[in-house]
Design a protein around this motif. Structure first.
Motif, PDB file in Angstrom:
ATOM      1  N   LEU A 100       0.831  -1.211   0.000  1.00  0.00           N
ATOM      2  CA  LEU A 100       0.000   0.000   0.000  1.00  0.00           C
ATOM      3  C   LEU A 100       0.864   1.258   0.000  1.00  0.00           C
ATOM      4  CD1 LEU A 100      -2.680  -1.119   2.596  1.00  0.00           C
ATOM      5  CD2 LEU A 100      -3.127  -0.557   0.202  1.00  0.00           C
ATOM      6  N   THR A 101       1.933   1.237   0.787  1.00  0.00           N
ATOM      7  CA  THR A 101       2.825   2.398   0.848  1.00  0.00           C
ATOM      8  C   THR A 101       3.456   2.667  -0.507  1.00  0.00           C
ATOM      9  OG1 THR A 101       3.291   1.898   3.166  1.00  0.00           O
ATOM     10  CG2 THR A 101       4.804   3.399   2.042  1.00  0.00           C
ATOM     11  N   SER A 102       3.935   1.619  -1.165  1.00  0.00           N
ATOM     12  CA  SER A 102       4.530   1.787  -2.490  1.00  0.00           C
ATOM     13  C   SER A 102       3.521   2.365  -3.467  1.00  0.00           C
ATOM     14  CB  SER A 102       5.048   0.441  -3.010  1.00  0.00           C
ATOM     15  OG  SER A 102       6.087  -0.053  -2.201  1.00  0.00           O
ATOM     16  N   ALA A 103       2.288   1.885  -3.396  1.00  0.00           N
ATOM     17  CA  ALA A 103       1.250   2.350  -4.311  1.00  0.00           C
ATOM     18  C   ALA A 103       0.884   3.806  -4.049  1.00  0.00           C
ATOM     19  CB  ALA A 103       0.014   1.456  -4.189  1.00  0.00           C
ATOM     20  N   ILE A 104       0.687   4.143  -2.780  1.00  0.00           N
ATOM     21  CA  ILE A 104       0.271   5.506  -2.440  1.00  0.00           C
ATOM     22  C   ILE A 104       1.366   6.508  -2.763  1.00  0.00           C
ATOM     23  CG2 ILE A 104      -0.351   7.036  -0.522  1.00  0.00           C
ATOM     24  CD1 ILE A 104      -1.749   4.534   0.733  1.00  0.00           C
ATOM     25  N   LEU A 105       2.612   6.213  -2.367  1.00  0.00           N
ATOM     26  CA  LEU A 105       3.708   7.138  -2.651  1.00  0.00           C
ATOM     27  C   LEU A 105       3.981   7.251  -4.147  1.00  0.00           C
ATOM     28  CD1 LEU A 105       6.242   6.247   0.208  1.00  0.00           C
ATOM     29  CD2 LEU A 105       4.681   8.194   0.090  1.00  0.00           C
ATOM     30  N   ALA A 106       3.624   6.214  -4.907  1.00  0.00           N
ATOM     31  CA  ALA A 106       3.817   6.259  -6.358  1.00  0.00           C
ATOM     32  C   ALA A 106       2.816   7.182  -7.036  1.00  0.00           C
ATOM     33  CB  ALA A 106       3.693   4.852  -6.944  1.00  0.00           C
ATOM     34  N   VAL A 107       1.618   7.258  -6.492  1.00  0.00           N
ATOM     35  CA  VAL A 107       0.522   7.950  -7.174  1.00  0.00           C
ATOM     36  C   VAL A 107       0.284   9.354  -6.634  1.00  0.00           C
ATOM     37  CG1 VAL A 107      -1.990   7.894  -7.526  1.00  0.00           C
ATOM     38  CG2 VAL A 107      -0.638   5.806  -7.822  1.00  0.00           C
ATOM     39  N   VAL A 108       0.419   9.529  -5.326  1.00  0.00           N
ATOM     40  CA  VAL A 108      -0.042  10.760  -4.669  1.00  0.00           C
ATOM     41  C   VAL A 108       1.087  11.774  -4.566  1.00  0.00           C
ATOM     42  CG1 VAL A 108      -1.032  11.696  -2.547  1.00  0.00           C
ATOM     43  CG2 VAL A 108      -1.746   9.433  -3.369  1.00  0.00           C
ATOM     44  N   GLU A 109       0.774  13.014  -4.938  1.00  0.00           N
ATOM     45  CA  GLU A 109       1.705  14.136  -4.833  1.00  0.00           C
ATOM     46  C   GLU A 109       1.138  15.164  -3.865  1.00  0.00           C
ATOM     47  OE1 GLU A 109       3.933  14.840  -8.842  1.00  0.00           O
ATOM     48  OE2 GLU A 109       1.808  14.549  -9.303  1.00  0.00           O
ATOM     49  N   ALA A 195      -7.481   3.945  -8.675  1.00  0.00           N
ATOM     50  CA  ALA A 195      -8.014   3.166  -7.548  1.00  0.00           C
ATOM     51  C   ALA A 195      -6.899   2.305  -6.966  1.00  0.00           C
ATOM     52  CB  ALA A 195      -9.168   2.292  -8.001  1.00  0.00           C
ATOM     53  N   ILE A 196      -6.624   2.494  -5.686  1.00  0.00           N
ATOM     54  CA  ILE A 196      -5.673   1.651  -4.958  1.00  0.00           C
ATOM     55  C   ILE A 196      -6.510   0.703  -4.103  1.00  0.00           C
ATOM     56  CG2 ILE A 196      -3.784   1.595  -3.300  1.00  0.00           C
ATOM     57  CD1 ILE A 196      -3.127   4.491  -4.216  1.00  0.00           C
ATOM     58  N   CYS A 197      -6.499  -0.572  -4.457  1.00  0.00           N
ATOM     59  CA  CYS A 197      -7.441  -1.533  -3.879  1.00  0.00           C
ATOM     60  C   CYS A 197      -6.751  -2.455  -2.879  1.00  0.00           C
ATOM     61  CB  CYS A 197      -8.093  -2.353  -4.990  1.00  0.00           C
ATOM     62  SG  CYS A 197      -9.131  -1.344  -6.064  1.00  0.00           S
ATOM     63  N   ASP A 198      -7.105  -2.302  -1.633  1.00  0.00           N
ATOM     64  CA  ASP A 198      -6.625  -3.155  -0.553  1.00  0.00           C
ATOM     65  C   ASP A 198      -7.539  -4.378  -0.514  1.00  0.00           C
ATOM     66  OD1 ASP A 198      -5.988  -4.394   1.808  1.00  0.00           O
ATOM     67  OD2 ASP A 198      -6.173  -2.603   3.061  1.00  0.00           O
ATOM     68  N   GLU A 199      -7.053  -5.493  -1.091  1.00  0.00           N
ATOM     69  CA  GLU A 199      -7.880  -6.695  -1.206  1.00  0.00           C
ATOM     70  C   GLU A 199      -7.257  -7.874  -0.448  1.00  0.00           C
ATOM     71  OE1 GLU A 199      -8.556  -7.160  -5.419  1.00  0.00           O
ATOM     72  OE2 GLU A 199      -9.929  -5.447  -5.458  1.00  0.00           O
ATOM     73  N   VAL A 200      -6.621  -7.557   0.676  1.00  0.00           N
ATOM     74  CA  VAL A 200      -5.880  -8.597   1.394  1.00  0.00           C
ATOM     75  C   VAL A 200      -6.795  -9.683   1.965  1.00  0.00           C
ATOM     76  CG1 VAL A 200      -3.994  -7.014   1.927  1.00  0.00           C
ATOM     77  CG2 VAL A 200      -5.836  -7.331   3.595  1.00  0.00           C
ATOM     78  N   TRP A 201      -8.085  -9.383   2.136  1.00  0.00           N
ATOM     79  CA  TRP A 201      -9.016 -10.367   2.684  1.00  0.00           C
ATOM     80  C   TRP A 201      -9.780 -11.091   1.579  1.00  0.00           C
ATOM     81  CZ3 TRP A 201      -8.028 -11.435   7.495  1.00  0.00           C
ATOM     82  CH2 TRP A 201      -7.499 -10.451   8.332  1.00  0.00           C
ATOM     83  N   GLU A 202      -9.249 -11.107   0.376  1.00  0.00           N
ATOM     84  CA  GLU A 202      -9.978 -11.600  -0.790  1.00  0.00           C
ATOM     85  C   GLU A 202     -10.432 -13.052  -0.671  1.00  0.00           C
ATOM     86  OE1 GLU A 202      -7.286 -11.123  -4.095  1.00  0.00           O
ATOM     87  OE2 GLU A 202      -5.597 -11.675  -2.813  1.00  0.00           O
ATOM     88  N   HIS A 203      -9.738 -13.870   0.096  1.00  0.00           N
ATOM     89  CA  HIS A 203     -10.149 -15.266   0.236  1.00  0.00           C
ATOM     90  C   HIS A 203     -11.021 -15.506   1.470  1.00  0.00           C
ATOM     91  CE1 HIS A 203      -8.522 -17.668  -3.005  1.00  0.00           C
ATOM     92  NE2 HIS A 203      -7.391 -16.985  -2.952  1.00  0.00           N
ATOM     93  N   VAL A 204     -11.243 -14.477   2.273  1.00  0.00           N
ATOM     94  CA  VAL A 204     -12.066 -14.645   3.474  1.00  0.00           C
ATOM     95  C   VAL A 204     -13.478 -14.149   3.147  1.00  0.00           C
ATOM     96  CG1 VAL A 204     -12.266 -14.191   5.944  1.00  0.00           C
ATOM     97  CG2 VAL A 204     -10.014 -14.320   4.876  1.00  0.00           C
ATOM     98  N   VAL A 205     -14.190 -14.971   2.394  1.00  0.00           N
ATOM     99  CA  VAL A 205     -15.565 -14.650   1.986  1.00  0.00           C
ATOM    100  C   VAL A 205     -16.446 -15.851   2.322  1.00  0.00           C
ATOM    101  CG1 VAL A 205     -14.980 -12.966   0.206  1.00  0.00           C
ATOM    102  CG2 VAL A 205     -15.016 -15.386  -0.373  1.00  0.00           C
TER     103      VAL A 205
END
Length: 307
Positions: A100-109, A195-205
């Protein structure tokens, strides 16, 4: 105090440590941090042990071992029909939070607005502020926690650079249906937002629900960064193996950030996660069934206590 020091001073890390210590001191169930009771799948742990004894233990590729990147791509192709190039659209990180940090710092200014839906995971706001972004909080309403046209229209502005979207939603346990995802996709297009999608719970459905990654919604393939976590998938939280999946222009920038955060991740754990992601569908479906039984037991106990 400098602005950067203020960012880190606001981090709530001591809350979880204090709750964990209190749980240990009082022999209480710890609901502050997600410590699984089970040690994790034995065959995956054995794969890690074998790799550390008999495998390669020097710097692995910054982007992740090719075999793990291939396994991630194959896993998402199997479960979500998502076609990823493992060499240009998949990156391995030291956990989901680093992803998430890599994604946010990559996109957000500095000055960019980032939409976050409350309740939010504790790392979102500090990372956005570290990037110089402005969190724009949107309150989701119980009991359904759904997105609406009115809600999104009030949140998106010409300054919106990104939306941080957690699905399935922790801690409200919502698995968003396709109509909500299509609505969010429409706003991302209208305002040219990533869209930065935090889907870490994707298998807990549970209960027949289906997790649909936003990246698979038409038109979102090139404007979505998908984040996953082996620690959540396999209940091996200490391993800290995360995934970033995105179109090459987005992934290249995230990789430049990742290079100067952690650079790379333990190779034996990457080998073991690659093995784990290749396990049969029955393994993942059985895992969900076992977690559902635990949920039902907890629910019944709380109901007997009057909650």
């Amino acid at each position: 105090m400098t602005s950067m020091n203020k960012v880190f001073a606001d981090l709530p890390v001591t809350i979880f440590e204090a709750m964990s210590q209190a749980a240990r001191d009082n022999n209480a169930i710890n609901l502050g941090q997600g410590f699984p009771d089970d040690p994790g799948p034995e065959d995956i742990r054995r794969a890690a042990a074998d790799a550390v004894l008999n495998g390669y233990n020097q710097y692995p590729s910054m982007m992740g071992l090719p075999e793990l990147r291939q396994a991630i791509a194959a896993h998402y192709a199997r479960w979500h029909q998502l076609d990823l190039d493992p060499m240009s659209e998949v990156m391995v990180t030291s956990g989901g939070t680093e992803a998430l940090t890599s994604a946010i710092l990559a996109v957000v200014e500095p000055g960019d607005e980032v939409i976050c839906f409350q309740p939010v995971y504790d790392s979102y706001l500090p990372i956005i502020r570290q990037a110089g972004g402005i969190p724009k909080l949107v309150r989701l309403e119980p009991p359904h926690w759904r997105l609406s046209e009115e809600m999104l229209r009030s949140a998106f502005t010409p300054k919106t650079k990104a939306v941080l979207f957690n699905n399935p939603l922790n801690p409200a346990a919502v698995v968003y249906p396709r109509e909500d995802l299509e609505l969010l996709a429409r706003f991302c297009h209208e305002f040219d937002a990533v869209a930065i999608c935090d889907e870490v719970w994707e298998h807990v459905v549970f209960d027949g629900r289906e997790h649909i990654p936003l990246i698979t919604i038409p038109g979102m393939r090139d404007r979505t960064i998908k984040v996953g976590s082996a620690g959540k998938i396999f209940s091996l939280t200490g391993w800290k193996i995360g995934f970033v999946c995105a179109a090459p222009p987005l992934l290249r920038v995230a990789a430049k950030v990742h290079q100067f955060l952690t650079f790379t991740t333990a190779p034996n754990l990457q080998v073991a996660v690659a093995y784990g992601l290749g396990k049969s569908d029955d393994y993942f479906l059985s895992m969900r069934a076992e977690l559902a039984r635990s949920r039902d037991r907890l629910t019944a106990g709380l109901e007997r206590l009057g909650f």
